[in-house]
Design a protein around this motif. Sequence first.
Motif, PDB file in Angstrom:
ATOM      1  N   ILE A 139       4.207   7.529   7.466  1.00  0.00           N
ATOM      2  CA  ILE A 139       4.703   6.879   6.257  1.00  0.00           C
ATOM      3  C   ILE A 139       3.557   6.318   5.425  1.00  0.00           C
ATOM      4  O   ILE A 139       3.636   6.303   4.194  1.00  0.00           O
ATOM      5  N   ASP A 140       2.474   5.871   6.072  1.00  0.00           N
ATOM      6  CA  ASP A 140       1.323   5.357   5.327  1.00  0.00           C
ATOM      7  C   ASP A 140       0.714   6.444   4.453  1.00  0.00           C
ATOM      8  O   ASP A 140       0.398   6.215   3.286  1.00  0.00           O
ATOM      9  N   ARG A 141       0.570   7.610   4.994  1.00  0.00           N
ATOM     10  CA  ARG A 141       0.006   8.730   4.229  1.00  0.00           C
ATOM     11  C   ARG A 141       0.932   9.124   3.086  1.00  0.00           C
ATOM     12  O   ARG A 141       0.488   9.393   1.974  1.00  0.00           O
ATOM     13  N   LEU A 142       2.238   9.121   3.354  1.00  0.00           N
ATOM     14  CA  LEU A 142       3.214   9.443   2.320  1.00  0.00           C
ATOM     15  C   LEU A 142       3.151   8.427   1.172  1.00  0.00           C
ATOM     16  O   LEU A 142       3.141   8.808   0.003  1.00  0.00           O
TER      17      LEU A 142
ATOM     18  N   MET B  51      -0.733   7.661  -5.481  1.00  0.00           N
ATOM     19  CA  MET B  51      -1.744   8.411  -6.225  1.00  0.00           C
ATOM     20  C   MET B  51      -1.082   9.304  -7.277  1.00  0.00           C
ATOM     21  O   MET B  51      -1.541   9.394  -8.415  1.00  0.00           O
ATOM     22  N   ALA B  52       0.017   9.947  -6.901  1.00  0.00           N
ATOM     23  CA  ALA B  52       0.735  10.792  -7.854  1.00  0.00           C
ATOM     24  C   ALA B  52       1.287   9.960  -9.005  1.00  0.00           C
ATOM     25  O   ALA B  52       1.220  10.370 -10.174  1.00  0.00           O
TER      26      ALA B  52
ATOM     27  N   LEU C 165      -1.649   9.011 -11.361  1.00  0.00           N
ATOM     28  CA  LEU C 165      -2.069  10.140 -12.193  1.00  0.00           C
ATOM     29  C   LEU C 165      -1.045  10.450 -13.272  1.00  0.00           C
ATOM     30  O   LEU C 165      -1.395  10.738 -14.417  1.00  0.00           O
ATOM     31  N   TRP C 166       0.245  10.361 -12.937  1.00  0.00           N
ATOM     32  CA  TRP C 166       1.300  10.605 -13.919  1.00  0.00           C
ATOM     33  C   TRP C 166       1.224   9.560 -15.030  1.00  0.00           C
ATOM     34  O   TRP C 166       1.315   9.899 -16.219  1.00  0.00           O
ATOM     35  N   ALA C 167       1.043   8.297 -14.667  1.00  0.00           N
ATOM     36  CA  ALA C 167       0.974   7.230 -15.665  1.00  0.00           C
ATOM     37  C   ALA C 167      -0.249   7.399 -16.557  1.00  0.00           C
ATOM     38  O   ALA C 167      -0.179   7.168 -17.771  1.00  0.00           O
TER      39      ALA C 167
END
Length: 78
Positions: free
Chosen positions: A24-27, A33-34, A37-39
């Motif tokens: 869950i930490d990696r998720l 991060m996604a 980048l979207w913002a």
Amino acid sequence: MTATPAFASRSYSARRRRAQAHGIDRLVMRLSMAALLWARRRADRAELGRDDLVRLRQQSEAAERREHESALLAARVR
């Protein structure tokens, strides 16, 4: 010579690497991060370019000029 083993063990512990994120930490890391980048891409699209800024400034200056001229005209008529 007795200080060498103690120093070596301290330097080893200082060089230890952090544990890799799993599950869950990696998720959560990838999701955040996604979202970042979207913002950033969305904010870049929302920025006005130089041409748009110049056009807006010209429009505001023209409006101020018209208001000033109409005020001068109104003052002359009286």
